[in-house]
Scaffold this active site. Structure first.
Site, PDB file in Angstrom:
ATOM      1  N   ARG A 100      47.195  25.429  15.791  1.00 37.84           N
ATOM      2  CA  ARG A 100      46.927  26.689  15.965  1.00 37.84           C
ATOM      3  C   ARG A 100      48.171  27.626  15.824  1.00 37.84           C
ATOM      4  O   ARG A 100      48.211  28.885  15.874  1.00 37.84           O
ATOM      5  CB  ARG A 100      46.212  27.160  17.264  1.00 37.84           C
ATOM      6  CG  ARG A 100      47.004  26.604  18.642  1.00 37.84           C
ATOM      7  CD  ARG A 100      46.205  26.856  19.809  1.00 37.84           C
ATOM      8  NE  ARG A 100      46.550  26.682  21.076  1.00 37.84           N
ATOM      9  CZ  ARG A 100      46.516  27.517  22.026  1.00 37.84           C
ATOM     10  NH1 ARG A 100      45.631  28.186  22.104  1.00 37.84           N
ATOM     11  NH2 ARG A 100      47.229  26.991  23.203  1.00 37.84           N
ATOM     12  N   HIS A 165      37.617  26.457  19.884  1.00 36.79           N
ATOM     13  CA  HIS A 165      37.809  26.832  21.058  1.00 36.79           C
ATOM     14  C   HIS A 165      37.028  28.261  20.863  1.00 36.79           C
ATOM     15  O   HIS A 165      37.959  29.305  21.095  1.00 36.79           O
ATOM     16  CB  HIS A 165      39.154  26.900  21.517  1.00 36.79           C
ATOM     17  CG  HIS A 165      39.412  27.256  22.834  1.00 36.79           C
ATOM     18  ND1 HIS A 165      38.920  28.291  23.427  1.00 36.79           N
ATOM     19  CD2 HIS A 165      40.349  26.823  23.822  1.00 36.79           C
ATOM     20  CE1 HIS A 165      39.298  28.477  24.584  1.00 36.79           C
ATOM     21  NE2 HIS A 165      39.930  27.528  24.809  1.00 36.79           N
ATOM     22  N   ASP A 208      35.388  26.572  34.088  1.00 33.01           N
ATOM     23  CA  ASP A 208      36.129  25.558  33.210  1.00 33.01           C
ATOM     24  C   ASP A 208      35.584  24.104  33.314  1.00 33.01           C
ATOM     25  O   ASP A 208      35.824  23.307  34.226  1.00 33.01           O
ATOM     26  CB  ASP A 208      37.690  25.618  33.427  1.00 33.01           C
ATOM     27  CG  ASP A 208      38.406  24.946  32.242  1.00 33.01           C
ATOM     28  OD1 ASP A 208      37.688  24.489  31.225  1.00 33.01           O
ATOM     29  OD2 ASP A 208      39.751  24.999  32.343  1.00 33.01           O
ATOM     30  N   GLU A 265      32.843  26.181  23.461  1.00 36.24           N
ATOM     31  CA  GLU A 265      33.711  25.302  22.698  1.00 36.24           C
ATOM     32  C   GLU A 265      33.127  24.139  22.194  1.00 36.24           C
ATOM     33  O   GLU A 265      32.507  23.296  22.820  1.00 36.24           O
ATOM     34  CB  GLU A 265      35.079  25.395  23.116  1.00 36.24           C
ATOM     35  CG  GLU A 265      35.694  26.221  23.944  1.00 36.24           C
ATOM     36  CD  GLU A 265      36.825  25.764  24.726  1.00 36.24           C
ATOM     37  OE1 GLU A 265      37.582  24.904  24.420  1.00 36.24           O
ATOM     38  OE2 GLU A 265      37.022  26.571  26.043  1.00 36.24           O
TER      39      GLU A 265
END
Length: 293
Positions: A100, A165, A208, A265
């Site tokens: 990325r 993501h 998360d 994701e």
């Protein structure tokens, strides 16, 4: 002016690629702007990173981009669809891998009345060698129109974990319900936050979580639309939102921006990609807007 408006109005070093695709320079990044009868979008060549996507039948972007993201070379972009590869999370440096934060090559643009298909490639080179001493070839294909598809394929003799993501734009995180997640998950935070309904997620604090038995389709429903996310050849679905305190601590997020996105994701984490030099492996996602008001 929002960051998306700034991108759409920029004509710096503009170069026409096709009828609906223009290449521009935006701060330290080279971007492709897509202005098609079916959608608007933009992609950065750094990371082959889809920044935002908004089909014409929706009032706000479906793929969300932070107004404070830093368009600096080698710095991760906050929002869009970051490609986490060849590792997920902070198991090595840089966090979420190097794919990325390095530049990819645009290799193909195909435009039809239904949308645009844009293909990017990344092979091992001097920039990647410092992070990972392996030969590889990655291909990222976006199909953008009324729907959004993102396909990542790879070849080379290696094992890797990876994620698409994706940041999804929502009206208000407190009104969001995510379904199709299954009942098996790994909680990455120390807080206890059991789901009120098995296989679903609602939000009143930081989340998360890695779901390892999710359904092939995830529904993201808020007060003004429902998004259907189809996961292809994945092993996991990760759900993340930073909530109040963490968002305030991040310099590339507005303090209240956690209210307007959720990350769902498409991942290969618990079952890593087993790639070879003779056969490509791939995983992908497809996003559809199934309801809107």
């Amino acid at each position: 002016m929002s960051i998306i408006q700034a991108i759409e109005q920029t004509e710096n070093n503009a170069k026409s690629i096709s009828a609906s695709v223009t290449q521009i320079r935006f701060y330290e990044h080279t971007l492709l702007k897509i202005d098609h009868p079916k959608c608007q979008a933009a992609i950065s060549l750094q990371g082959a990173h889809l920044l935002y996507w908004q089909p014409v039948n929706t009032p706000t972007p479906v793929i969300w981009l932070s107004n404070k993201t830093l368009f600096k070379k080698g710095t991760a972009i906050r929002g869009g669809i970051p490609i986490c590869w060849p590792w997920f999370a902070n198991v090595s440096s840089p966090s979420h891998g190097f794919a990325r934060i390095v530049d990819w090559q645009m290799s193909q643009v195909i435009e039809t009345a239904e949308g645009v298909e844009i293909v990017f490639t990344l092979c091992n080179n001097q920039d990647t060698q410092q992070y990972w001493p392996h030969a590889f070839e990655l291909t990222m294909t976006f199909k953008l129109g009324t729907n959004c598809e993102a396909h990542l394929s790879c070849s080379g003799d290696f094992e890797a974990t990876s994620a698409l993501h994706t940041y999804f734009g929502v009206d208000d995180i407190s009104s969001v319900t995510i379904s199709g997640l299954g009942d098996n998950y790994h909680e990455k935070l120390s807080t206890v936050n059991p789901p009120k309904v098995i296989g679903q997620m609602t939000f009143d604090q930081e989340v998360d979580r890695i779901y390892s038995a999710a359904m092939p389709e995830t529904l993201i429903t808020d007060s003004h639309r429902t998004l259907k996310v189809s996961h292809i050849n994945n092993s996991d679905v990760v759900v993340w939102n930073p909530w109040v305190e963490r968002a305030q601590a991040m310099n590339d997020l507005d303090d209240d921006s956690y209210q307007h996105f959720v990350c769902v994701e498409t991942c290969r984490v618990t079952k890593p990609i087993q790639s070879t030099s003779t056969e490509k492996t791939h995983f992908a996602l497809k996003v559809e807007v199934t309801a809107s008001s």
